[in-house]
Design a protein around this motif. Structure first.
Motif, PDB file in Angstrom:
ATOM      1  N   ALA A  16     -13.325  -4.916   2.258  1.00  0.00           N
ATOM      2  CA  ALA A  16     -14.457  -5.246   3.124  1.00  0.00           C
ATOM      3  C   ALA A  16     -14.069  -6.138   4.296  1.00  0.00           C
ATOM      4  O   ALA A  16     -14.374  -5.831   5.448  1.00  0.00           O
ATOM      5  CB  ALA A  16     -15.573  -5.899   2.312  1.00  0.00           C
ATOM      6  N   MET A  20     -13.852  -5.269   8.408  1.00  0.00           N
ATOM      7  CA  MET A  20     -14.481  -6.064   9.476  1.00  0.00           C
ATOM      8  C   MET A  20     -13.444  -6.456  10.529  1.00  0.00           C
ATOM      9  O   MET A  20     -13.698  -6.378  11.730  1.00  0.00           O
ATOM     10  CB  MET A  20     -15.127  -7.321   8.889  1.00  0.00           C
ATOM     11  CG  MET A  20     -16.287  -7.058   7.959  1.00  0.00           C
ATOM     12  SD  MET A  20     -17.011  -8.598   7.337  1.00  0.00           S
ATOM     13  CE  MET A  20     -17.950  -9.118   8.783  1.00  0.00           C
ATOM     14  N   SER A 114     -17.521 -11.648   4.277  1.00  0.00           N
ATOM     15  CA  SER A 114     -18.125 -10.589   3.472  1.00  0.00           C
ATOM     16  C   SER A 114     -18.492 -11.173   2.114  1.00  0.00           C
ATOM     17  O   SER A 114     -17.752 -11.984   1.561  1.00  0.00           O
ATOM     18  CB  SER A 114     -17.135  -9.440   3.303  1.00  0.00           C
ATOM     19  OG  SER A 114     -17.677  -8.433   2.489  1.00  0.00           O
ATOM     20  N   THR A 153     -30.773  -6.039  11.591  1.00  0.00           N
ATOM     21  CA  THR A 153     -29.947  -5.821  10.408  1.00  0.00           C
ATOM     22  C   THR A 153     -30.700  -6.067   9.110  1.00  0.00           C
ATOM     23  O   THR A 153     -31.523  -6.983   9.021  1.00  0.00           O
ATOM     24  CB  THR A 153     -28.682  -6.712  10.444  1.00  0.00           C
ATOM     25  OG1 THR A 153     -27.901  -6.434   9.286  1.00  0.00           O
ATOM     26  CG2 THR A 153     -29.019  -8.197  10.484  1.00  0.00           C
ATOM     27  N   GLY A 156     -25.749  -7.414   6.676  1.00  0.00           N
ATOM     28  CA  GLY A 156     -25.139  -8.668   7.101  1.00  0.00           C
ATOM     29  C   GLY A 156     -25.325  -8.900   8.583  1.00  0.00           C
ATOM     30  O   GLY A 156     -25.669  -7.998   9.335  1.00  0.00           O
ATOM     31  N   SER A 163     -21.260 -10.849   9.443  1.00  0.00           N
ATOM     32  CA  SER A 163     -21.120 -10.886   7.989  1.00  0.00           C
ATOM     33  C   SER A 163     -21.420  -9.492   7.449  1.00  0.00           C
ATOM     34  O   SER A 163     -21.972  -8.645   8.138  1.00  0.00           O
ATOM     35  CB  SER A 163     -22.056 -11.938   7.374  1.00  0.00           C
ATOM     36  OG  SER A 163     -23.408 -11.647   7.663  1.00  0.00           O
ATOM     37  N   HIS A 164     -21.028  -9.302   6.187  1.00  0.00           N
ATOM     38  CA  HIS A 164     -21.163  -7.981   5.566  1.00  0.00           C
ATOM     39  C   HIS A 164     -21.585  -8.154   4.116  1.00  0.00           C
ATOM     40  O   HIS A 164     -21.077  -9.035   3.416  1.00  0.00           O
ATOM     41  CB  HIS A 164     -19.820  -7.253   5.634  1.00  0.00           C
ATOM     42  CG  HIS A 164     -19.733  -6.014   4.792  1.00  0.00           C
ATOM     43  ND1 HIS A 164     -20.590  -4.947   4.953  1.00  0.00           N
ATOM     44  CD2 HIS A 164     -18.894  -5.679   3.784  1.00  0.00           C
ATOM     45  CE1 HIS A 164     -20.266  -3.992   4.081  1.00  0.00           C
ATOM     46  NE2 HIS A 164     -19.253  -4.415   3.357  1.00  0.00           N
ATOM     47  N   ALA A 166     -21.158  -6.504   0.861  1.00  0.00           N
ATOM     48  CA  ALA A 166     -20.278  -5.479   0.288  1.00  0.00           C
ATOM     49  C   ALA A 166     -20.799  -4.878  -1.010  1.00  0.00           C
ATOM     50  O   ALA A 166     -20.300  -3.852  -1.452  1.00  0.00           O
ATOM     51  CB  ALA A 166     -18.888  -6.077   0.057  1.00  0.00           C
ATOM     52  N   LEU A 174     -19.329  -0.854   5.787  1.00  0.00           N
ATOM     53  CA  LEU A 174     -20.041  -1.494   6.891  1.00  0.00           C
ATOM     54  C   LEU A 174     -21.117  -0.553   7.411  1.00  0.00           C
ATOM     55  O   LEU A 174     -20.857   0.632   7.617  1.00  0.00           O
ATOM     56  CB  LEU A 174     -19.076  -1.798   8.040  1.00  0.00           C
ATOM     57  CG  LEU A 174     -17.977  -2.831   7.800  1.00  0.00           C
ATOM     58  CD1 LEU A 174     -17.048  -2.874   8.998  1.00  0.00           C
ATOM     59  CD2 LEU A 174     -18.560  -4.187   7.536  1.00  0.00           C
ATOM     60  N   GLU A 178     -23.742  -3.975  11.144  1.00  0.00           N
ATOM     61  CA  GLU A 178     -22.604  -4.834  10.834  1.00  0.00           C
ATOM     62  C   GLU A 178     -21.403  -4.488  11.710  1.00  0.00           C
ATOM     63  O   GLU A 178     -20.710  -5.371  12.222  1.00  0.00           O
ATOM     64  CB  GLU A 178     -22.248  -4.717   9.352  1.00  0.00           C
ATOM     65  CG  GLU A 178     -23.326  -5.291   8.431  1.00  0.00           C
ATOM     66  CD  GLU A 178     -23.145  -4.913   6.975  1.00  0.00           C
ATOM     67  OE1 GLU A 178     -23.681  -5.626   6.116  1.00  0.00           O
ATOM     68  OE2 GLU A 178     -22.478  -3.887   6.685  1.00  0.00           O
ATOM     69  N   THR A 179     -21.178  -3.206  11.899  1.00  0.00           N
ATOM     70  CA  THR A 179     -20.080  -2.755  12.764  1.00  0.00           C
ATOM     71  C   THR A 179     -20.298  -3.214  14.200  1.00  0.00           C
ATOM     72  O   THR A 179     -19.373  -3.724  14.856  1.00  0.00           O
ATOM     73  CB  THR A 179     -19.973  -1.214  12.711  1.00  0.00           C
ATOM     74  OG1 THR A 179     -19.672  -0.816  11.370  1.00  0.00           O
ATOM     75  CG2 THR A 179     -18.893  -0.700  13.643  1.00  0.00           C
ATOM     76  N   CYS A 182     -19.557  -6.939  14.500  1.00  0.00           N
ATOM     77  CA  CYS A 182     -18.107  -7.204  14.460  1.00  0.00           C
ATOM     78  C   CYS A 182     -17.485  -6.922  15.824  1.00  0.00           C
ATOM     79  O   CYS A 182     -16.723  -7.741  16.361  1.00  0.00           O
ATOM     80  CB  CYS A 182     -17.434  -6.350  13.395  1.00  0.00           C
ATOM     81  SG  CYS A 182     -17.730  -6.885  11.697  1.00  0.00           S
TER      82      CYS A 182
END
Length: 201
Positions: A16, A20, A114, A153, A156, A163-164, A166, A174, A178-179, A182
């Motif tokens: 994870a 990211m 994450s 979102t 995350g 943040s993610h 998982a 992701l 989240e993507t 990042c």
């Protein structure tokens, strides 16, 4: 003179945080700078244990020179009881010489994390990772709410950094928000680094 790069430094025993890191690197490159992915080795409970100098897979291990020569830093870790993982803390604890010489003063930095659960300490982990960076005199960059993914979102994403979530098994990929966040951090760090490098006048 070497090409300026943003160091994307992370620890991850699972995929994870590494996923990211790769998206942050894409954001850096989209903004026109090189991204250098680096990780840190695990900490052993056996005081005599040694690990290979190069990991079997993934990013190479970071050196203090990687940190010293970067134009900016993205620092990432999974959450460990609301804090960064021990291997990343161990690496940062070994940066006293960089602190003594002011090698990181004035460089932009951001953080990412994450977690296995949705409320598993994302914000406290991000804040804890900022502390050593502030001691180094780095310029902390979060994510502004002009990034609409922060408002949309359901996984995350925080203003302190990407943040993610998982999942309990660590296998949730992701999602689009989240993507996006990042990549936004990567772009932001690259742009700030470029602006800081511009001649003052």
């Amino acid at each position: 003179m070497s090409t300026p790069y943003i160091l994307v430094l992370y620890y991850s025993r699972h995929g994870a945080t590494a996923a990211m890191a790769k998206q942050i690197a894409r954001g850096v490159e989209r903004a026109g700078l090189e991204a250098r992915l680096r990780t840190v080795p695990p900490v052993s409970s056996d005081c005599e244990a040694t690990a290979p100098a190069i990991p079997d897979e993934g990013a190479p291990y970071a050196s203090l020179d990687d940190l010293k020569q970067c134009a900016g830093l993205a620092l990432g870790s999974p959450t460990r009881f609301g804090n960064m993982a021990a291997p990343l803390k161990y690496f940062l604890d070994g940066t006293s010489n960089l602190w003594l010489t002011g090698a990181l003063v004035g460089k932009p930095a951001g953080v990412f994390t994450s977690t296995a659960s949705l409320h598993g300490g994302q914000e406290s982990t991000l804040l804890s990772m900022m502390l050593p960076l502030l001691h180094h005199g780095m310029l902390i960059s979060g994510l502004p709410y002009s990034e609409s993914a922060l408002l949309e979102t359901s996984g995350g994403g925080t203003p302190y950094g990407p943040s993610h979530h998982a999942g309990a098994d660590g296998k949730r990929a992701l999602d689009a928000h989240e993507t996006t966040l990042c990549r936004a951090l990567g772009e932001r760090l690259a742009r700030v680094a470029q602006q800081l490098e511009m001649p003052r006048g």
